[in-house]
Design a protein around this motif. Structure first.
Motif, PDB file in Angstrom:
ATOM      1  N   GLY A 159      25.256  40.271 -61.015  1.00 17.52           N
ATOM      2  CA  GLY A 159      24.218  39.348 -60.578  1.00 17.52           C
ATOM      3  C   GLY A 159      24.803  38.128 -59.887  1.00 17.52           C
ATOM      4  N   LEU A 160      25.931  37.636 -60.383  1.00 14.93           N
ATOM      5  CA  LEU A 160      26.603  36.513 -59.729  1.00 14.93           C
ATOM      6  C   LEU A 160      27.113  36.911 -58.350  1.00 14.93           C
ATOM      7  N   LEU A 161      27.722  38.090 -58.258  1.00 15.53           N
ATOM      8  CA  LEU A 161      28.243  38.553 -56.970  1.00 15.53           C
ATOM      9  C   LEU A 161      27.129  38.708 -55.943  1.00 15.53           C
ATOM     10  N   ASP A 162      25.931  39.078 -56.404  1.00 12.77           N
ATOM     11  CA  ASP A 162      24.812  39.266 -55.484  1.00 12.77           C
ATOM     12  C   ASP A 162      24.337  37.960 -54.866  1.00 12.77           C
ATOM     13  N   VAL A 163      24.514  36.834 -55.593  1.00 14.25           N
ATOM     14  CA  VAL A 163      23.992  35.559 -55.095  1.00 14.25           C
ATOM     15  C   VAL A 163      25.085  34.664 -54.519  1.00 14.25           C
ATOM     16  N   LEU A 164      26.353  34.976 -54.809  1.00  9.53           N
ATOM     17  CA  LEU A 164      27.453  34.176 -54.279  1.00  9.53           C
ATOM     18  C   LEU A 164      27.849  34.656 -52.891  1.00  9.53           C
ATOM     19  N   ALA A 165      28.061  33.717 -51.979  1.00  9.21           N
ATOM     20  CA  ALA A 165      28.583  34.071 -50.659  1.00  9.21           C
ATOM     21  C   ALA A 165      30.030  34.548 -50.812  1.00  9.21           C
ATOM     22  N   PRO A 166      30.486  35.468 -49.956  1.00  4.03           N
ATOM     23  CA  PRO A 166      31.859  35.979 -50.091  1.00  4.03           C
ATOM     24  C   PRO A 166      32.913  34.879 -50.093  1.00  4.03           C
ATOM     25  N   GLU A 167      32.676  33.800 -49.316  1.00  4.84           N
ATOM     26  CA  GLU A 167      33.670  32.730 -49.190  1.00  4.84           C
ATOM     27  C   GLU A 167      33.384  31.542 -50.109  1.00  4.84           C
ATOM     28  N   VAL A 168      32.553  31.746 -51.129  1.00 11.72           N
ATOM     29  CA  VAL A 168      32.169  30.654 -52.025  1.00 11.72           C
ATOM     30  C   VAL A 168      33.392  29.943 -52.606  1.00 11.72           C
ATOM     31  N   VAL A 169      33.244  28.621 -52.806  1.00 15.08           N
ATOM     32  CA  VAL A 169      34.309  27.821 -53.418  1.00 15.08           C
ATOM     33  C   VAL A 169      33.727  27.091 -54.621  1.00 15.08           C
ATOM     34  N   PHE A 170      34.411  27.202 -55.748  1.00 14.57           N
ATOM     35  CA  PHE A 170      34.011  26.552 -56.998  1.00 14.57           C
ATOM     36  C   PHE A 170      35.003  25.432 -57.289  1.00 14.57           C
ATOM     37  N   VAL A 171      34.493  24.209 -57.420  1.00 13.94           N
ATOM     38  CA  VAL A 171      35.338  23.055 -57.728  1.00 13.94           C
ATOM     39  C   VAL A 171      34.858  22.446 -59.033  1.00 13.94           C
ATOM     40  N   SER A 172      35.753  22.298 -59.996  1.00 12.03           N
ATOM     41  CA  SER A 172      35.374  21.705 -61.279  1.00 12.03           C
ATOM     42  C   SER A 172      36.157  20.426 -61.518  1.00 12.03           C
ATOM     43  N   ASP A 173      35.471  19.428 -62.038  1.00 11.31           N
ATOM     44  CA  ASP A 173      36.061  18.134 -62.338  1.00 11.31           C
ATOM     45  C   ASP A 173      35.979  17.923 -63.846  1.00 11.31           C
ATOM     46  N   ALA A 174      37.106  18.130 -64.525  1.00  7.38           N
ATOM     47  CA  ALA A 174      37.164  17.908 -65.969  1.00  7.38           C
ATOM     48  C   ALA A 174      38.022  16.704 -66.317  1.00  7.38           C
ATOM     49  N   GLY A 175      38.769  16.204 -65.341  1.00  6.74           N
ATOM     50  CA  GLY A 175      39.539  14.983 -65.519  1.00  6.74           C
ATOM     51  C   GLY A 175      40.617  15.046 -66.577  1.00  6.74           C
ATOM     52  N   GLY A 176      41.001  16.257 -66.988  1.00  7.23           N
ATOM     53  CA  GLY A 176      41.995  16.384 -68.033  1.00  7.23           C
ATOM     54  C   GLY A 176      41.439  16.154 -69.424  1.00  7.23           C
ATOM     55  N   VAL A 177      40.145  15.820 -69.504  1.00 10.55           N
ATOM     56  CA  VAL A 177      39.498  15.571 -70.797  1.00 10.55           C
ATOM     57  C   VAL A 177      38.999  16.877 -71.396  1.00 10.55           C
ATOM     58  N   LYS A 178      38.461  17.742 -70.520  1.00 14.71           N
ATOM     59  CA  LYS A 178      38.025  19.069 -70.926  1.00 14.71           C
ATOM     60  C   LYS A 178      38.801  20.106 -70.131  1.00 14.71           C
ATOM     61  N   ARG A 179      38.657  21.344 -70.527  1.00 11.10           N
ATOM     62  CA  ARG A 179      39.327  22.425 -69.815  1.00 11.10           C
ATOM     63  C   ARG A 179      38.646  22.655 -68.468  1.00 11.10           C
ATOM     64  N   GLY A 180      39.428  22.824 -67.416  1.00  8.12           N
ATOM     65  CA  GLY A 180      38.861  23.061 -66.097  1.00  8.12           C
ATOM     66  C   GLY A 180      39.918  23.579 -65.151  1.00  8.12           C
ATOM     67  N   ALA A 181      39.480  24.187 -64.053  1.00 11.58           N
ATOM     68  CA  ALA A 181      40.413  24.691 -63.044  1.00 11.58           C
ATOM     69  C   ALA A 181      41.094  23.513 -62.361  1.00 11.58           C
ATOM     70  N   LEU A 182      42.404  23.541 -62.282  1.00 17.14           N
ATOM     71  CA  LEU A 182      43.144  22.441 -61.679  1.00 17.14           C
ATOM     72  C   LEU A 182      43.111  22.490 -60.161  1.00 17.14           C
ATOM     73  N   ARG A 183      42.678  23.618 -59.611  1.00 16.16           N
ATOM     74  CA  ARG A 183      42.523  23.753 -58.168  1.00 16.16           C
ATOM     75  C   ARG A 183      41.207  24.472 -57.882  1.00 16.16           C
ATOM     76  N   PRO A 184      40.635  24.285 -56.702  1.00 15.07           N
ATOM     77  CA  PRO A 184      39.408  25.007 -56.362  1.00 15.07           C
ATOM     78  C   PRO A 184      39.603  26.517 -56.474  1.00 15.07           C
ATOM     79  N   VAL A 185      38.557  27.205 -56.922  1.00 15.43           N
ATOM     80  CA  VAL A 185      38.564  28.664 -57.031  1.00 15.43           C
ATOM     81  C   VAL A 185      37.771  29.200 -55.845  1.00 15.43           C
ATOM     82  N   ALA A 186      38.377  30.070 -55.041  1.00 13.59           N
ATOM     83  CA  ALA A 186      37.754  30.545 -53.807  1.00 13.59           C
ATOM     84  C   ALA A 186      37.524  32.050 -53.859  1.00 13.59           C
TER      85      ALA A 186
END
Length: 248
Positions: free
Chosen positions: A143-170
């Motif tokens: 279902g996620l693949l159906d709605v996400l564009a092929p070139e989608v970019v995910f950026v998370s800001d956790a600030g080192g306080v919570k767990r998060g991707a340290l670089r954008p996920v593409a």
């Protein structure tokens, strides 16, 4: 309006305070853990119905403004948002009027280059968001693949306080895998409450009923092309506890 007028004085003082703040924030960002995203702004539903208003407070525009130098950002906002004259801006930022014109042109060109080329209707945004929310809450990878564009970019800001991707996920595959394998295993029931964030439909993400972060979206051709997830608790203190901004 003369340089000695109350308005000119207020513009000058406010601008210099803002420049000091922007320079401090820039130094903080240099030591920040992971990607830096602007603090999300909760806006009223009527803002999303006005394309010009929505674009003026969009997360995408806020991110572009973050990339400008403090002086470029101050000049751009004073000129484009408040229509302040070049002479008045020059006095406020300590530059010549000619230099301010060049700075304004450079900043406007940079912002225009990063603006989306198509206008997405609120209905398209809501449809994409609802499809994403269903897949997100159930851990439906397809279902996620159906709605996400092929070139989608995910950026998370956790600030080192919570767990998060340290670089954008593409890429759709990687983003879907990150959402299902990371957020989907955060330690409680995962839900997304619809909200209007920075003038566009977004989600308040809750884990076990507690606010975990805010997701903002960009949509292209009916599919999600960008995801910004603000998870740093320091940037969520005002979300949900203040009345939404109406800009009316």
């Amino acid at each position: 309006m003369t340089s000695g007028s109350p308005r000119a004085y207020l513009v000058r003082i406010t601008t210099r305070l803002a420049l000091n703040r922007l320079r401090t924030m820039r130094r903080r960002k240099e030591a920040y853990v992971g990607p830096w995203l602007p603090e999300p702004l909760l806006t009223a539903p009527d803002v999303a119905e006005d394309a010009v208003l929505a674009e003026s407070v969009s997360m995408a525009l806020m991110i572009v403004l973050e990339r400008l130098s403090p002086t470029e950002r101050a000049v751009f906002v004073l000129r484009e948002a408040f229509d302040v004259g070049y002479d008045e801006i020059a006095a406020a930022v300590g530059k010549s009027p000619a230099a301010v014109r060049q700075i304004a042109h450079r900043a406007r060109r940079h912002v225009d280059a990063c603006r989306p080329r198509e206008v997405v209707s609120p209905g398209q945004m809501r449809a994409a968001l609802e499809s994403f929310r269903r897949a997100f809450e159930t851990g439906d990878r397809q279902g996620l693949l159906d709605v996400l564009a092929p070139e989608v970019v995910f950026v998370s800001d956790a600030g080192g306080v919570k767990r998060g991707a340290l670089r954008p996920v593409a890429g759709a595959e990687r983003v879907a895998r990150f959402i299902v394998g990371g957020l989907g295993k955060a330690g409680g029931a995962l839900t997304g409450d619809p909200a209007v964030v920075n003038g566009s439909p977004g989600l308040f993400v809750r884990v076990g009923g507690e606010l975990d972060g805010v997701l903002a979206f960009s949509v292209v051709d009916g599919r999600i092309a960008g995801l910004c997830y603000v998870r740093n608790p320091e940037k969520l203190t005002r979300v949900g506890v203040r009345d939404p901004v109406t800009l009316r």
